[in-house]
Motif scaffolding. Structure first.
Motif, PDB file in Angstrom:
ATOM      1  N   SER A   1       0.809  -1.208   0.000  1.00 50.22           N
ATOM      2  CA  SER A   1       0.000   0.000   0.000  1.00 50.22           C
ATOM      3  C   SER A   1       0.851   1.272   0.000  1.00 50.22           C
ATOM      4  N   LEU A   2       2.113   1.198   0.420  1.00 47.96           N
ATOM      5  CA  LEU A   2       2.970   2.374   0.433  1.00 47.96           C
ATOM      6  C   LEU A   2       3.817   2.479  -0.833  1.00 47.96           C
TER       7      LEU A   2
ATOM      8  N   ARG B   1       4.142   1.136  12.313  1.00 42.46           N
ATOM      9  CA  ARG B   1       3.913  -0.074  11.510  1.00 42.46           C
ATOM     10  C   ARG B   1       5.142  -0.988  11.523  1.00 42.46           C
TER      11      ARG B   1
ATOM     12  N   SER C   1       9.056  -3.836   8.633  1.00 38.59           N
ATOM     13  CA  SER C   1       8.097  -2.761   8.418  1.00 38.59           C
ATOM     14  C   SER C   1       7.773  -2.690   6.932  1.00 38.59           C
ATOM     15  N   ASP C   2       6.630  -2.049   6.585  1.00 37.59           N
ATOM     16  CA  ASP C   2       6.352  -1.844   5.162  1.00 37.59           C
ATOM     17  C   ASP C   2       6.917  -0.511   4.684  1.00 37.59           C
ATOM     18  N   ASN C   3       7.642   0.194   5.579  1.00 32.78           N
ATOM     19  CA  ASN C   3       8.348   1.422   5.206  1.00 32.78           C
ATOM     20  C   ASN C   3       9.676   1.454   5.961  1.00 32.78           C
TER      21      ASN C   3
ATOM     22  N   SER D   1       2.416  -4.874   3.260  1.00 33.04           N
ATOM     23  CA  SER D   1       1.501  -4.131   4.137  1.00 33.04           C
ATOM     24  C   SER D   1       0.405  -5.015   4.712  1.00 33.04           C
ATOM     25  N   GLU D   2      -0.182  -5.879   3.882  1.00 32.86           N
ATOM     26  CA  GLU D   2      -1.282  -6.708   4.381  1.00 32.86           C
ATOM     27  C   GLU D   2      -0.798  -7.701   5.430  1.00 32.86           C
TER      28      GLU D   2
ATOM     29  N   ASP E   1      -0.410  -5.732   8.675  1.00 35.68           N
ATOM     30  CA  ASP E   1      -1.739  -5.535   9.272  1.00 35.68           C
ATOM     31  C   ASP E   1      -2.202  -6.778  10.024  1.00 35.68           C
TER      32      ASP E   1
END
Length: 562
Positions: free
Chosen positions: A4-5, A92, A107-109, A135-136, A139
């Motif tokens: 998502s990022l 995150r 992390s997704d970032n 990202s998923e 989550d």
């Protein structure tokens, strides 16, 4: 969207630079994404040009960090909560690995500066490495901080704010988090039970004091386009729920009970659009059989089974195989469960007298190549469907029958002429859904044939070669909510309509006669198909016996059976 990022253009460059996909694949993906309003990776995943983990690997390489696969290596709850909830959610981040002096954070970032400055303070004196996760998957792990639904209900009620909207949102979010297929709101004397159906099994999720239920019920009715002043009749509707870019459709059914109005919401999950025939549990031979039937210019493909056995999902997955700009596909359904780009979908409407039969008559005049009839329920629909298949259309439909062999005599009993059915039917199959063993805690076990020498299991002995059989089971971990299962797959029973089968149908055979010939031509029962999945570790014997126990097949030339 998985990353998502990650902007779509950047993801495209990453995949091309790493040669994960070809330029031609990207061109087709972009065309499909624009036409169908989906993401780039949606097409790549659907067409099996890349896997989810390869996308994660490619993004991680572009960020010059390692890839942490949270999907197959989910950390324990004890490990996750070592990072305070507010810090984990705000940044995150997840504690992926703790090897004493060495810590791996994912992390997704992973290049976010605030996060990079914060992590060393959390784990002072330890060597820290940073990894990337999708990202998923982040989550999913962050959901481990979630308090029980009933605890959150109490906090919402204590605040005395907008109770009904907040309670309903918590219910929807939890249902989606646990990948539930249905939500049940069941009124009792003083409370309302909230239950989720996950992987085909109902679980209690929480309870709501009954005094708040009327407002929740009215909110559902308003959003679902139903009457709020009607309390003693059944009502049906639908609503759309949107949050943070996720759009989910719900089908609503309300029925009056002696304790109040019960609500059942079916979640029409968008992730079904990603399914391939292999994802459904079909073997390569079974996939080829269906593809061959679906590529014919006319004929009928029928799938049989009870409600909730995945029939519509299978047919839509097959439609996706044959869908294209040069094909006119039209469906008539009650309800339309999966809204799909490129397909004309008609909703049955009793208020306007739009029935399956009347809708199907209209569809035939719409110049279709392929027709999907949600269900053959009556003689009129069956007759029109068969005639449509006979006059140059490929027709898909579902049918309520316990097995594939039973469906043919039942269609004949509906008044379909044997010669018409023999001329149009290409393949008929039955299916059921079984829970899959959790990948995180699956382990093998060896069962002795002695264990099967009890009335309930004695019929299994003929399928076991030797004195033992290796099977698998789940160890019940956090990843599967201590059930031992995660997700579902289908088991199938196919009958091909060969020349010999056509000749048999002309004689209006019994289901036993049909099964005798199908068996001779290589068909397997639902149980036998499922037993192969037990042996390969997809599901357990207990689950298979729950869904499709072995049955004594009655032979046509020996009514007493073996």
């Amino acid at each position: 969207m998985l990353g998502s990022l990650m902007p779509q253009e950047k993801l495209k460059d990453i995949l091309l630079r790493g040669k994960y996909v070809s330029p031609d694949d990207i061109r087709k993906a972009e065309e499909f994404a624009i036409k169908n309003l989906v993401s780039l990776e949606e097409y790549l995943l659907t067409e099996e040009l890349i896997t989810k983990d390869l996308i994660g690997q490619a993004i991680a390489e572009s960020l010059d960090v390692a890839y942490a696969n949270l999907n197959s290596n989910q950390p324990s709850h004890e490990q996750v909560v070592k990072i305070p909830e507010d810090i984990a959610k705000q940044n995150r981040i997840v504690l992926f690995r703790d090897d004493g002096n060495k810590i791996t954070i994912t992390s997704d970032n992973p290049n976010e500066q605030n996060m990079l400055a914060l992590v060393p303070k959390l784990f002072q004196g330890k060597k820290i490495s940073i990894a990337y996760s999708l990202s998923e998957d982040i989550d999913t792990v962050l959901a481990q901080y979630q308090k029980p639904l009933e605890t959150r209900f109490s906090k919402i009620i204590e605040k005395k704010g907008r109770v009904a909207p907040e309670l309903l949102e918590e219910i929807f979010n939890d249902a989606l988090l646990h990948r539930a297929s249905d939500i049940h709101l069941e009124p009792r004397y003083k409370e309302v039970f909230v239950r989720f159906r996950v992987d085909g099994v109902l679980h209690e999720a929480g309870r709501i004091p009954k005094e708040y239920y009327e407002n929740i019920l009215n909110r559902i009715k308003v959003r679902g386009g139903m009457r709020i002043d009607e309390h003693f009749a059944t009502q049906d509707g639908s609503l759309r729920y949107e949050k943070e870019g996720t759009v989910v459709d719900f089908r609503i059914s309300i029925a009056p009970t002696v304790e109040g109005e019960k609500v059942a919401l079916r979640i029409l999950s968008a992730y079904v659009q990603r399914y391939t025939l292999g994802d459904l549990g079909l073997s390569s031979v079974e996939q080829e059989l269906l593809r061959d039937a679906a590529e014919k210019p006319f004929g009928m493909i029928l799938v049989a089974g009870p409600t909730g056995s995945g029939k519509t999902t299978t047919l839509y997955t097959l439609l996706k195989v044959v869908n294209g700009p040069d094909v006119n596909i039209t469906t008539i359904e009650d309800p339309v469960e999966y809204r799909t780009a490129g397909i004309n979908q008609i909703q049955v409407n009793a208020a306007t007298d739009l029935t399956f039969a009347k809708g199907l008559r209209s569809i035939v005049r719409q110049d279709p190549d392929i027709i999907l009839v949600g269900e053959i329920r009556d003689n009129e629909t069956a007759e029109i469907a068969v005639n449509a298949a006979l006059t140059g259309h490929l027709l898909f439909s579902t049918f309520h029958a316990n097995d594939a062999a039973t469906a043919i005599p039942r269609l004949l009993d509906m008044g379909i002429e044997p010669f018409l059915l023999a001329s149009t039917l290409e393949v008929i199959f039955a299916q059921r859904l079984v829970r899959k063993i959790c990948d995180q805690c699956r382990h093998s076990i060896i069962k002795s044939t002695v264990d099967f020498n009890v009335p309930r299991l004695r019929q299994i002995l003929k399928y076991v070669a030797g004195n033992s059989i290796t099977m698998y089971e789940g160890g019940k971990c956090e990843a599967c909510a201590y059930t031992g299962y995660s997700g579902r797959t289908a088991i199938f029973e196919f009958i091909r309509i060969t020349e010999q089968m056509k000749s048999l149908i002309l004689r209006s055979p019994s289901s036993a006669e049909i099964w005798d010939l199908a068996r001779a031509e290589g068909s397997k029962t639902l149980f036998e198909n499922g037993l192969e999945k037990v042996k390969t570790g997809l599901t357990t014997l207990d689950e298979l016996l729950r869904v499709a126990p072995p049955v004594l097949q009655v032979r046509a030339n020996n009514p007493s059976g073996p």
